[in-house]
Design an enzyme around this catalytic site. Structure first.
Site, PDB file in Angstrom:
ATOM      1  N   GLY A 130       0.840  -1.215  -0.192  1.00 26.53           N
ATOM      2  CA  GLY A 130       0.023  -0.061  -0.166  1.00 26.53           C
ATOM      3  C   GLY A 130       0.851   1.190   0.252  1.00 26.53           C
ATOM      4  O   GLY A 130       1.784   1.325   0.780  1.00 26.53           O
ATOM      5  N   ARG A 132       1.067  -5.034  -4.970  1.00 26.63           N
ATOM      6  CA  ARG A 132       1.401  -6.067  -4.000  1.00 26.63           C
ATOM      7  C   ARG A 132       1.312  -7.366  -5.077  1.00 26.63           C
ATOM      8  O   ARG A 132       0.553  -7.415  -6.073  1.00 26.63           O
ATOM      9  CB  ARG A 132       0.081  -6.642  -2.976  1.00 26.63           C
ATOM     10  CG  ARG A 132      -0.450  -5.324  -2.287  1.00 26.63           C
ATOM     11  CD  ARG A 132      -1.367  -5.535  -1.251  1.00 26.63           C
ATOM     12  NE  ARG A 132      -1.899  -4.523  -0.668  1.00 26.63           N
ATOM     13  CZ  ARG A 132      -1.685  -3.931   0.127  1.00 26.63           C
ATOM     14  NH1 ARG A 132      -0.609  -3.999   0.949  1.00 26.63           N
ATOM     15  NH2 ARG A 132      -2.299  -2.806   0.484  1.00 26.63           N
ATOM     16  N   ASP A 162       5.403  -4.544   6.190  1.00 22.72           N
ATOM     17  CA  ASP A 162       5.871  -5.884   6.717  1.00 22.72           C
ATOM     18  C   ASP A 162       5.983  -6.993   5.525  1.00 22.72           C
ATOM     19  O   ASP A 162       6.856  -7.752   5.357  1.00 22.72           O
ATOM     20  CB  ASP A 162       5.351  -6.549   7.909  1.00 22.72           C
ATOM     21  CG  ASP A 162       3.989  -6.497   7.815  1.00 22.72           C
ATOM     22  OD1 ASP A 162       3.089  -6.135   6.655  1.00 22.72           O
ATOM     23  OD2 ASP A 162       3.209  -6.763   9.119  1.00 22.72           O
ATOM     24  N   THR A 175       4.192   2.987   5.496  1.00 21.92           N
ATOM     25  CA  THR A 175       2.786   2.414   5.683  1.00 21.92           C
ATOM     26  C   THR A 175       2.030   3.495   6.612  1.00 21.92           C
ATOM     27  O   THR A 175       2.799   3.804   7.466  1.00 21.92           O
ATOM     28  CB  THR A 175       2.810   0.949   6.246  1.00 21.92           C
ATOM     29  OG1 THR A 175       1.425   0.739   6.589  1.00 21.92           O
ATOM     30  CG2 THR A 175       3.557   0.589   7.383  1.00 21.92           C
ATOM     31  N   ASP A 219      -0.306   2.575   8.462  1.00 20.63           N
ATOM     32  CA  ASP A 219      -0.708   1.742   9.518  1.00 20.63           C
ATOM     33  C   ASP A 219       0.131   1.976  10.888  1.00 20.63           C
ATOM     34  O   ASP A 219      -0.266   1.507  11.802  1.00 20.63           O
ATOM     35  CB  ASP A 219      -0.696   0.241   9.262  1.00 20.63           C
ATOM     36  CG  ASP A 219      -1.939  -0.075   8.345  1.00 20.63           C
ATOM     37  OD1 ASP A 219      -2.820   0.878   7.971  1.00 20.63           O
ATOM     38  OD2 ASP A 219      -2.017  -1.063   7.736  1.00 20.63           O
ATOM     39  N   ASP A 244       2.582   0.109  11.841  1.00 15.90           N
ATOM     40  CA  ASP A 244       2.434  -1.289  12.444  1.00 15.90           C
ATOM     41  C   ASP A 244       3.766  -2.203  12.097  1.00 15.90           C
ATOM     42  O   ASP A 244       3.799  -3.222  12.355  1.00 15.90           O
ATOM     43  CB  ASP A 244       1.322  -2.203  11.752  1.00 15.90           C
ATOM     44  CG  ASP A 244       1.531  -2.444  10.417  1.00 15.90           C
ATOM     45  OD1 ASP A 244       2.154  -1.840   9.929  1.00 15.90           O
ATOM     46  OD2 ASP A 244       0.601  -3.155   9.923  1.00 15.90           O
ATOM     47  N   ARG A 295      -6.393  -2.817   9.032  1.00 14.20           N
ATOM     48  CA  ARG A 295      -7.052  -4.093   9.316  1.00 14.20           C
ATOM     49  C   ARG A 295      -6.690  -4.665  10.545  1.00 14.20           C
ATOM     50  O   ARG A 295      -7.340  -5.295  11.356  1.00 14.20           O
ATOM     51  CB  ARG A 295      -6.401  -4.816   8.264  1.00 14.20           C
ATOM     52  CG  ARG A 295      -7.744  -4.916   7.043  1.00 14.20           C
ATOM     53  CD  ARG A 295      -7.286  -6.000   6.009  1.00 14.20           C
ATOM     54  NE  ARG A 295      -6.016  -5.793   5.339  1.00 14.20           N
ATOM     55  CZ  ARG A 295      -5.609  -5.414   4.147  1.00 14.20           C
ATOM     56  NH1 ARG A 295      -6.685  -5.939   3.233  1.00 14.20           N
ATOM     57  NH2 ARG A 295      -4.465  -5.193   3.556  1.00 14.20           N
TER      58      ARG A 295
HETATM   59  O1  F6P Z   1      -1.400  -1.126   4.708  1.00 13.95           O
HETATM   60  C1  F6P Z   1      -1.904   0.057   4.373  1.00 13.95           C
HETATM   61  C2  F6P Z   1      -3.526  -0.267   4.108  1.00 13.95           C
HETATM   62  O2  F6P Z   1      -3.863   1.081   3.659  1.00 13.95           O
HETATM   63  C3  F6P Z   1      -4.294  -0.630   5.285  1.00 13.95           C
HETATM   64  O3  F6P Z   1      -4.566   0.129   6.324  1.00 13.95           O
HETATM   65  C4  F6P Z   1      -5.508  -1.251   4.622  1.00 13.95           C
HETATM   66  O4  F6P Z   1      -6.272  -2.217   5.464  1.00 13.95           O
HETATM   67  C5  F6P Z   1      -4.849  -1.850   3.526  1.00 13.95           C
HETATM   68  O5  F6P Z   1      -3.742  -1.182   3.206  1.00 13.95           O
HETATM   69  C6  F6P Z   1      -5.832  -1.607   2.122  1.00 13.95           C
HETATM   70  O6  F6P Z   1      -5.141  -2.228   1.126  1.00 13.95           O
HETATM   71  P1  F6P Z   1      -5.668  -2.232  -0.416  1.00 13.95           P
HETATM   72  O7  F6P Z   1      -5.221  -0.739  -0.947  1.00 13.95           O
HETATM   73  O8  F6P Z   1      -4.855  -2.975  -1.253  1.00 13.95           O
HETATM   74  O9  F6P Z   1      -7.191  -1.962  -0.494  1.00 13.95           O
END
Ligand code: F6P
Length: 322
Positions: free
Chosen positions: A13, A74, A105, A127, A129, A131, A173
């Site tokens: 992300g 990803r 991660d 990120t 998050d 995290d 998440r």
């Molecule tokens: O890891 C960053 C993040 O924005 C999370 O907060 C969220 O759950 C996820 O990515 C959303 O991913 P995507 O952009 O693939 O929908």
């Protein structure tokens, strides 16, 4: 072995500030006489050979922009043996002596696999998050906090005008750092995070009723993505309290926007440090910040660490939202 050529990619992300990190990597490397390649769309770019040699001006005018000029992805293919082999081949063909991976991660797991196959890698935590266990602040987190705060302040205006309850989902998440800190910043009545089990009656309804009894007429409930179900929560709140309620999912708006000063400076420091690590022969390290000091950890150890949730801050948030 002297490092002559490195590459940089952004993966997973995206997060505001990734561009500042890319810029710092490119400029530091070139300034020290090392060639730099940009790899596009995360590990997919390594698999497909989607790379470009950078010069000092390639990273002009990106420090202030959200998103990532290198694009991100990803990559399920990278998790296969075949994909991984293709990525390693690209590095060998180009003569890449080291790779800087900016991501979360999942991206660091990929970097660890590349290290095992002989491609030295350094991770930079990017990120929203926040995290990454060994790191106090990840790139993008501060900007996302401010974006959420701004959006929720707007929700407060309209909630107040209509005596409503606003149930707001913010990203995360598996992590409630964004929810907790934003929740404090916007004066939420209740903050629900994946790290702490909640009881609907005790944590939402009772708190709303108690504050309503002292004259409060509009409410903000912050819900981390990991808890979700904001529509359902809003409906139940309205049924039980009689307060008209609306659910809002902030969604990907949280991932965009110009990075804050904090994220630009953090990303610049981390990008610079990552190149220094590669030049000093280090590999399989993740750059982190602890008590405002940039340092590094072994990626494998960093991935095993568990970030503790700030229960004290959680307690404070609820103690003062009466
Ligand atoms: O890891 C960053 C993040 O924005 C999370 O907060 C969220 O759950 C996820 O990515 C959303 O991913 P995507 O952009 O693939 O929908």
């Amino acid at each position: 072995m002297a490092i002559k050529k490195i590459a940089v990619l952004t993966s997973g992300g995206d997060a505001p500030g990734m561009n500042a990190a890319v810029r710092a990597v490119v400029r530091t490397a070139l300034g020290r006489g090392v060639d730099v390649y940009a790899v596009y769309r995360g590990y997919n770019g390594l698999i497909n050979g989607d790379v470009k040699e950078m010069n000092l001006r390639s990273v002009s005018d990106i420090i202030h922009r959200g998103g990532t000029a290198l694009y991100s992805a990803r990559s399920p293919e990278f998790c296969t043996e075949e994909g991984m082999n293709k990525a390693v081949d690209t590095c060998k063909k180009l003569g890449i002596d080291g790779l800087v991976v900016i991501g979360g991660d999942g991206s660091f797991r990929g970097a660890q696999d590349l290290c095992r196959r002989g491609v030295p890698c350094i991770g930079i935590p990017g990120t929203i998050d926040n995290d990454i266990s060994c790191c106090e602040h990840t790139i993008g987190y501060d900007t996302a906090l401010n974006t959420c705060m701004e959006m929720i302040d707007r929700l407060r205006d309209t909630s107040e005008s209509h005596d409503r309850c606003s149930v707001v989902e913010v990203m995360g998440r598996h992590a409630g750092y964004l929810a907790l800190n934003v929740g404090i910043a916007v004066g939420a009545t209740t903050i629900l995070v994946p790290e702490v089990p909640y009881d609907f009656e005790r944590d939402i309804i009772d708190r709303m009723k108690k504050t309503a009894a002292t004259g409060k007429k509009h409410f903000i409930i912050i819900v981390a993505e990991g808890i979700g179900r904001v529509e359902e929560l809003a409906k139940r709140i309205e049924e039980e309290t009689g307060v008209e309620s609306r659910a809002t999912i902030l969604g990907h708006v949280q991932r965009g926007g110009n990075p804050t000063v904090y994220d630009r400076v953090l990303a610049s420091r981390m990008g610079n440090y990552a190149v220094e690590l590669l030049l000093s022969g280090k590999s399989k390290r993740v750059v982190t910040i602890q008590q405002d000091r940039i340092t590094d950890f072994d990626i494998e150890e960093a991935l095993k660490m568990k970030k503790s949730f700030d229960s004290e801050l959680y307690r404070v948030a609820h103690e003062i939202s009466i």
